[in-house]
Design a protein around this motif. Structure first.
Motif, mmCIF file in Angstrom:
data_model
loop_
_atom_site.group_PDB
_atom_site.id
_atom_site.type_symbol
_atom_site.label_atom_id
_atom_site.label_comp_id
_atom_site.label_asym_id
_atom_site.label_seq_id
_atom_site.Cartn_x
_atom_site.Cartn_y
_atom_site.Cartn_z
ATOM 1 N N SER A 260 0.815 -1.212 0.000
ATOM 2 C CA SER A 260 0.000 0.000 0.000
ATOM 3 C C SER A 260 0.852 1.267 0.000
ATOM 4 O O SER A 260 0.488 2.263 -0.621
ATOM 5 N N ASN A 261 2.003 1.236 0.688
ATOM 6 C CA ASN A 261 2.840 2.430 0.775
ATOM 7 C C ASN A 261 3.697 2.668 -0.467
ATOM 8 O O ASN A 261 4.015 3.820 -0.795
ATOM 9 N N PHE A 262 4.080 1.601 -1.168
ATOM 10 C CA PHE A 262 5.089 1.756 -2.206
ATOM 11 C C PHE A 262 4.635 1.316 -3.597
ATOM 12 O O PHE A 262 5.413 1.436 -4.549
ATOM 13 N N MET A 263 3.423 0.818 -3.733
ATOM 14 C CA MET A 263 2.966 0.403 -5.053
ATOM 15 C C MET A 263 3.000 1.575 -6.042
ATOM 16 O O MET A 263 3.503 1.458 -7.164
ATOM 17 N N MET A 264 2.484 2.720 -5.641
ATOM 18 C CA MET A 264 2.453 3.884 -6.523
ATOM 19 C C MET A 264 3.869 4.379 -6.818
ATOM 20 O O MET A 264 4.198 4.716 -7.962
ATOM 21 N N GLN A 392 3.879 -2.192 10.548
ATOM 22 C CA GLN A 392 3.426 -1.026 9.793
ATOM 23 C C GLN A 392 4.465 0.082 9.774
ATOM 24 O O GLN A 392 4.491 0.892 8.854
ATOM 25 N N SER A 393 5.323 0.132 10.792
ATOM 26 C CA SER A 393 6.401 1.115 10.821
ATOM 27 C C SER A 393 7.684 0.560 10.238
ATOM 28 O O SER A 393 8.434 1.274 9.563
ATOM 29 N N LEU A 394 7.948 -0.724 10.507
ATOM 30 C CA LEU A 394 9.186 -1.327 10.015
ATOM 31 C C LEU A 394 9.235 -1.338 8.496
ATOM 32 O O LEU A 394 10.293 -1.081 7.908
ATOM 33 N N ALA A 395 8.110 -1.635 7.850
ATOM 34 C CA ALA A 395 8.096 -1.727 6.391
ATOM 35 C C ALA A 395 8.543 -0.429 5.725
ATOM 36 O O ALA A 395 9.491 -0.440 4.917
ATOM 37 N N PRO A 396 7.899 0.714 6.009
ATOM 38 C CA PRO A 396 8.364 1.952 5.346
ATOM 39 C C PRO A 396 9.758 2.371 5.756
ATOM 40 O O PRO A 396 10.524 2.895 4.933
ATOM 41 N N MET A 397 10.140 2.139 7.022
ATOM 42 C CA MET A 397 11.490 2.508 7.456
ATOM 43 C C MET A 397 12.552 1.734 6.682
ATOM 44 O O MET A 397 13.517 2.314 6.166
ATOM 45 N N LEU A 398 12.379 0.423 6.604
ATOM 46 C CA LEU A 398 13.375 -0.414 5.932
ATOM 47 C C LEU A 398 13.430 -0.132 4.432
ATOM 48 O O LEU A 398 14.516 -0.034 3.852
ATOM 49 N N VAL A 399 12.259 0.005 3.824
ATOM 50 C CA VAL A 399 12.228 0.213 2.372
ATOM 51 C C VAL A 399 12.797 1.583 2.004
ATOM 52 O O VAL A 399 13.583 1.704 1.050
ATOM 53 N N MET A 433 13.234 -5.554 -5.197
ATOM 54 C CA MET A 433 12.426 -5.473 -3.978
ATOM 55 C C MET A 433 10.983 -5.857 -4.263
ATOM 56 O O MET A 433 10.334 -6.538 -3.458
ATOM 57 N N THR A 434 10.479 -5.442 -5.424
ATOM 58 C CA THR A 434 9.111 -5.770 -5.818
ATOM 59 C C THR A 434 8.893 -7.273 -5.884
ATOM 60 O O THR A 434 7.808 -7.767 -5.555
ATOM 61 N N CYS A 435 9.911 -8.014 -6.282
ATOM 62 C CA CYS A 435 9.783 -9.472 -6.441
ATOM 63 C C CYS A 435 10.252 -10.242 -5.214
ATOM 64 O O CYS A 435 9.575 -11.183 -4.761
ATOM 65 N N LEU A 436 11.408 -9.884 -4.666
ATOM 66 C CA LEU A 436 12.034 -10.691 -3.621
ATOM 67 C C LEU A 436 11.360 -10.535 -2.269
ATOM 68 O O LEU A 436 11.310 -11.499 -1.486
#
Length: 463
Positions: A260-264, A392-399, A433-436
């Motif tokens: 949801s955060n990074f698809m766009m 929910q916080s780890l995902a955007p921080m790491l990416v 990242m999109t695949c792995l």
């Protein structure tokens, strides 16, 4: 459950909160990262600080509110529908916080970091208060599997309607290019969402509230104490199926947040603007939120026949297979990539939509094991959130940290206009990242979910 004019009234009342919350949550999760990174120009340090504070608050507030709702003697807090009724207006106001800047932000402005921190914490606090009550209502409206499937069915229709907010928001604001239109749309969404949730607050009566004997629960339940919280939490955590579900769900939240955060952001960078028209992109983004509900509705008979355990497990296998296929095809096939991005988001959100079924079974198992007079539904859902919400916080921080290693912060900087060739490494990183990430998460979930043992609740006789 009673029927009126062919409408399941308890299920309708329950699903109205899903409609209201869905309209707000989808817009919030889909746009807030891009807004703060690209428009408010927040620094990586401030972004990470806000996410760390949010992660701590996110983990604490769920079990805290869950315990309060299960044990409070105040009806507006302990009665599920009253918690939704009185929390709805504040939930809607919290939703509006990110979209109105506190001033004209300059790049790296510390105030944009404070704005993000406040917006995330207040929004999640109100979301937790309202949706924990709704989750408890799911487990308490009925203990029959077929009745719960009806709740899922109505819930998916409501979620489908709510998810359309992404599509219409993209069309009205041209994917946030017309920001004033975007702001106006969010205000209208907040008003509509409040009205929907208030409907649940008036008509969403659980079976325990209907029983006179259960009214004593609100008067004689345990006092709010640390020892009582510790005892109940320990009892929940001794259930092996709960631990397995929570571990699997942590990765699901991580995956759903990533999508949801990074698809766009990934689609905008990996797929040239002239390759796919803006209208198709808007439809694609909306489909990522709308199609999951359609998939669950279509799969209703499969859920009834095979149960949620197999449906969830097979979903993980499909996600892993799709990720491997995309790796083989490569990033140069833009329409294939667009389909993969959309399908990945659809599968993740579709599986996530039926997670109330295993949690409700865990609530039933806890009630039976400890011979409780009434279920501690909010605590079970809240304890689940204690361990899963940090994702929910780890995902955007790491990416974001990974993207910035390849120069993403320069891509969004207004001060620099670097050569496009400098971002070939960034685009490669985005593709892998999109695949792995989906592939790794799916494998972990298969390993964790396989030993789960509550597999036959769908076979229980309906009484």
């Amino acid at each position: 459950m009673t029927l009126s004019f062919g409408i399941n009234q308890p299920a309708l009342a329950y699903s109205m909160t899903t409609l209201g919350a869905g309209m707000m949550n989808n817009i919030f999760n889909f746009y807030y990262v891009k807004l703060f990174l690209n428009q408010y120009k927040i620094s990586e340090g401030a972004f990470n600080q806000a996410q760390v504070v949010f992660m701590i608050w996110n983990a604490i507030n769920d079990p805290l509110f869950g315990y309060i709702q299960d044990n409070s003697r105040v009806p507006w807090c302990s009665k599920r529908r009253f918690a939704i009724l009185y929390g709805a207006p504040f939930y809607a106001l919290a939703f509006l916080l990110p979209w109105f800047p506190w001033k004209s932000y300059k790049e790296g402005d510390w105030l944009s970091g404070a704005h993000l921190m406040v917006a995330l914490c207040i929004f999640d606090g109100m979301l937790t208060f309202v949706l924990l009550a709704q989750c408890a209502l799911f487990a308490e409206i009925s203990t029959k599997h077929e009745s719960r499937l009806q709740l899922i069915k109505y819930n998916q229709v409501a979620s489908l309607l709510g998810s359309s907010s992404i599509l219409f928001c993209g069309l009205v604001s041209e994917n946030m290019e017309k920001f004033s239109n975007f702001q106006t749309f969010t205000v209208l969404i907040a008003v509509a969402a409040t009205a929907c949730m208030c409907y649940t607050g008036v008509f969403g009566v659980s079976q325990y509230e209907q029983r006179e004997s259960s009214l004593e629960r609100y008067k004689t339940e345990n006092d709010l104490s640390c020892s009582s919280i510790y005892k109940l939490t320990k009892q929940i955590l001794t259930q092996r199926n709960f631990i397995l579900f929570v571990s699997m769900n942590f990765f699901q939240v991580l995956h759903a947040t990533f999508c949801s955060n990074f698809m766009m952001i990934f689609a905008d960078n990996l797929i040239p603007k002239d390759a796919i028209p803006s209208l198709v992109r808007s439809i694609m983004y909306g489909a990522g939120f709308i199609f999951p509900q359609l998939l669950v509705l279509i799969s209703h008979s499969v859920l009834t026949r095979n149960g949620y355990y197999k449906v969830i497990l097979y979903g993980f296998y499909v996600e892993a297979f799709a990720a491997v296929c995309m790796l083989i095809v490569g990033p140069q096939h833009y329409y294939v990539l667009a389909v993969f991005l959309t399908m990945n988001m659809v599968l993740v959100n579709a599986s996530f939509s039926i997670f109330n079924l295993p949690l409700a079974d865990i609530v039933d198992a806890d009630m039976e094991k400890y011979k409780r007079k009434s279920p501690i539904s909010s605590m079970v859902f809240g304890t689940n959130a204690l361990f899963t919400k940090p994702a929910q916080s780890l995902a955007p921080m790491l990416v974001v940290a990974l993207l910035n290693q390849f120069g993403y912060e320069h891509l969004t900087s207004s001060a620099d206009q670097p050569e496009p060739s400098l971002f070939l490494g960034l685009h490669d990183a985005m593709f892998y990242m999109t695949c792995l990430i989906p592939l790794g998460i799916a494998i972990a979930q298969v390993v964790i979910w396989t030993p789960y043992t509550i597999r036959s609740s769908h076979l229980s006789p309906l009484t």
